[in-house]
Scaffold this motif. Sequence first.
Motif, mmCIF file in Angstrom:
data_model
loop_
_atom_site.group_PDB
_atom_site.id
_atom_site.type_symbol
_atom_site.label_atom_id
_atom_site.label_comp_id
_atom_site.label_asym_id
_atom_site.label_seq_id
_atom_site.Cartn_x
_atom_site.Cartn_y
_atom_site.Cartn_z
ATOM 1 N N LEU A 185 7.942 -14.561 13.205
ATOM 2 C CA LEU A 185 6.739 -13.875 13.637
ATOM 3 C C LEU A 185 6.111 -13.132 12.467
ATOM 4 N N PHE A 186 4.773 -13.027 12.479
ATOM 5 C CA PHE A 186 4.136 -12.221 11.457
ATOM 6 C C PHE A 186 2.796 -11.706 11.970
ATOM 7 N N ALA A 187 2.337 -10.610 11.378
ATOM 8 C CA ALA A 187 1.050 -10.010 11.722
ATOM 9 C C ALA A 187 0.541 -9.268 10.508
ATOM 10 N N SER A 188 -0.783 -9.189 10.368
ATOM 11 C CA SER A 188 -1.392 -8.515 9.236
ATOM 12 C C SER A 188 -2.593 -7.717 9.716
ATOM 13 N N ASP A 189 -2.800 -6.520 9.132
ATOM 14 C CA ASP A 189 -3.919 -5.688 9.557
ATOM 15 C C ASP A 189 -5.244 -6.116 8.947
ATOM 16 N N ASP A 190 -5.218 -7.003 7.942
ATOM 17 C CA ASP A 190 -6.451 -7.491 7.330
ATOM 18 C C ASP A 190 -6.167 -8.878 6.770
ATOM 19 N N PRO A 191 -6.959 -9.872 7.119
ATOM 20 C CA PRO A 191 -6.666 -11.242 6.674
ATOM 21 C C PRO A 191 -6.927 -11.486 5.196
ATOM 22 N N VAL A 192 -7.729 -10.630 4.538
ATOM 23 C CA VAL A 192 -8.085 -10.849 3.138
ATOM 24 C C VAL A 192 -7.371 -9.875 2.211
ATOM 25 N N ARG A 193 -7.511 -8.584 2.468
ATOM 26 C CA ARG A 193 -6.857 -7.554 1.651
ATOM 27 C C ARG A 193 -5.967 -6.694 2.539
ATOM 28 N N PRO A 194 -4.807 -7.219 2.879
ATOM 29 C CA PRO A 194 -3.943 -6.502 3.824
ATOM 30 C C PRO A 194 -3.385 -5.209 3.254
ATOM 31 N N HIS A 195 -3.383 -4.183 4.072
ATOM 32 C CA HIS A 195 -2.666 -2.948 3.752
ATOM 33 C C HIS A 195 -1.220 -3.102 4.197
ATOM 34 N N CYS A 196 -1.030 -3.684 5.382
ATOM 35 C CA CYS A 196 0.320 -3.911 5.894
ATOM 36 C C CYS A 196 0.447 -5.321 6.447
ATOM 37 N N ARG A 197 1.533 -5.979 6.126
ATOM 38 C CA ARG A 197 1.869 -7.290 6.681
ATOM 39 C C ARG A 197 3.304 -7.208 7.167
ATOM 40 N N LEU A 198 3.512 -7.539 8.424
ATOM 41 C CA LEU A 198 4.837 -7.452 9.043
ATOM 42 C C LEU A 198 5.380 -8.849 9.269
ATOM 43 N N ILE A 199 6.628 -9.057 8.877
ATOM 44 C CA ILE A 199 7.299 -10.351 9.023
ATOM 45 C C ILE A 199 8.575 -10.132 9.820
ATOM 46 N N GLY A 200 8.847 -10.993 10.775
ATOM 47 C CA GLY A 200 10.071 -10.891 11.563
ATOM 48 C C GLY A 200 10.790 -12.216 11.657
ATOM 49 N N MET A 201 12.114 -12.186 11.486
ATOM 50 C CA MET A 201 12.941 -13.396 11.600
ATOM 51 C C MET A 201 14.206 -13.055 12.360
ATOM 52 N N GLY A 202 14.879 -14.095 12.844
ATOM 53 C CA GLY A 202 16.125 -13.897 13.563
ATOM 54 C C GLY A 202 17.161 -13.163 12.733
ATOM 55 N N HIS A 203 18.041 -12.454 13.420
ATOM 56 C CA HIS A 203 19.054 -11.620 12.783
ATOM 57 C C HIS A 203 20.400 -12.319 12.855
ATOM 58 N N TRP A 204 21.323 -11.928 11.983
ATOM 59 C CA TRP A 204 22.659 -12.526 12.035
ATOM 60 C C TRP A 204 23.448 -12.016 13.246
ATOM 61 N N VAL A 205 23.006 -10.887 13.822
ATOM 62 C CA VAL A 205 23.562 -10.439 15.092
ATOM 63 C C VAL A 205 22.811 -11.153 16.197
ATOM 64 N N LYS A 206 23.473 -11.710 17.165
ATOM 65 C CA LYS A 206 22.835 -12.510 18.212
ATOM 66 C C LYS A 206 21.691 -11.744 18.868
ATOM 67 N N ASP A 207 20.549 -12.398 18.938
ATOM 68 C CA ASP A 207 19.329 -11.865 19.556
ATOM 69 C C ASP A 207 18.727 -10.687 18.800
ATOM 70 N N GLY A 208 19.277 -10.346 17.651
ATOM 71 C CA GLY A 208 18.688 -9.280 16.846
ATOM 72 C C GLY A 208 17.488 -9.805 16.068
ATOM 73 N N LEU A 209 16.677 -8.880 15.551
ATOM 74 C CA LEU A 209 15.500 -9.264 14.779
ATOM 75 C C LEU A 209 15.457 -8.438 13.501
ATOM 76 N N GLN A 210 15.373 -9.106 12.353
ATOM 77 C CA GLN A 210 15.198 -8.418 11.078
ATOM 78 C C GLN A 210 13.732 -8.506 10.698
ATOM 79 N N MET A 211 13.181 -7.394 10.244
ATOM 80 C CA MET A 211 11.747 -7.316 9.970
ATOM 81 C C MET A 211 11.499 -6.640 8.634
ATOM 82 N N ALA A 212 10.426 -7.048 7.980
ATOM 83 C CA ALA A 212 10.009 -6.437 6.725
ATOM 84 C C ALA A 212 8.525 -6.155 6.797
ATOM 85 N N VAL A 213 8.124 -4.947 6.413
ATOM 86 C CA VAL A 213 6.713 -4.626 6.300
ATOM 87 C C VAL A 213 6.380 -4.512 4.816
#
Length: 429
Positions: free
Chosen positions: A99-127
Amino acid sequence: MARVLRLWLAGVVAALSCGVAAAQGAPEIVPPGWAMRVSTNSVYLTRPDMPQIQVAIVNDVRPELTQEEKFESAKAYFADRAHCPALAQAETQGSFAGLFASDDPVRPHCRLIGMGHWVKDGLQMAVIVNSQPALGPKADSYAYQAITQQIVELFTLRYQLSQSDQTPTPTAEGYARSIPRGHKPVMIVDMVRSQLTELFMTAAWEPVGNHTAMLFARESDTAPAWGSHCLDWDPTLFAPGDILVHDKTGQCLPFLWRWKDGRENGTVEARGMGQPEWKSLRAFEADFNHFDEDSRIEMVRAYRPFKKGTALDVAFGEDTSVLKKVAAGTLPAAALGKHDIILAPDGKFIAGTVRSATLPGGKAEGGVTGSYYVDGHAMTLLLDNGHVVEGFAGWLDAAQPAGLAPPVAGATFSNSSSLNINGWTYYSR
């Protein structure tokens, strides 16, 4: 220009030296050029060459929430915490990475990325937080795509390692695979600047400094052949043509180059962006540096590249006895001078100073140790503190004549040569 970043994790995993893991959880592997700080619940990545960029990594293992709910919660949290309110209402998109989301498509201030976690059903995310979006990098730039790709690869690697009972030991060779082929210079040119001086009524040209330019190959028939005046930038994060927006020295303005009349290894011609006239590289450099009639570029020669994976056995420094004692371990690494370095055939190095825009203050000094890997004009240094320096290197033969002709067969890299890494020269005096 191709926007494909070669997976650094593939290199790290392929070159691992593994042993049984003693600690629980996934070990931390730092992407090249980044510094990592680990707190109780988060991981933070920063780098001096892009001080406006910070990456924060968090994990959400709440079993009562779906992955999508965790991601929406993180969007609201970082919208407030990272001061980018538009992120809370940004559209959540899916991709092969998660999953990902961005506050601006051209010059983003924040972009959030989410992927599955090594713990079952967990989610690791990076902003990825860019505190100065107007200064770049834009969302479609190589640098921004590379940052995103490195985070995805880091998540993937953390998962892979969590599924193993082994602990990795990254190598310089593994990290070296992260440098795209098109980001390795085909030539590094050394130019000597001379100044007209008068002494006892006699005018003479006296060498006063060196100027260096890197020349890169075309990535396609329609792509430009880029040149760069500066040697100190990370080729895993920047492409030769887009380094300018992150440069504070004013020396990284990219230019175009070609062989005059198409004759390879003949005369190099160059021109600036938007300039119609091709000039010799010497004339172009003189114009770029605003040399007056009392200053000129008077000699051009090419640095020699290294054969891929070469094991070096050289030592440069002012005092041979000091070099021998440091190499033998009877003197500390701090005994080396600023322009001293020892490169051992086992892939280890000891240096008085290592220069890199990715290091705090632009360099590490006072005795730097680690391992090295060379490939043409690219060099990777894996410092013992875990920081990875990716950069450019070449060497000059003490008896090398002027000119851009191919290196003479049989020339040997020795203690009487000189070595340039990221614009920092090591030599014997």
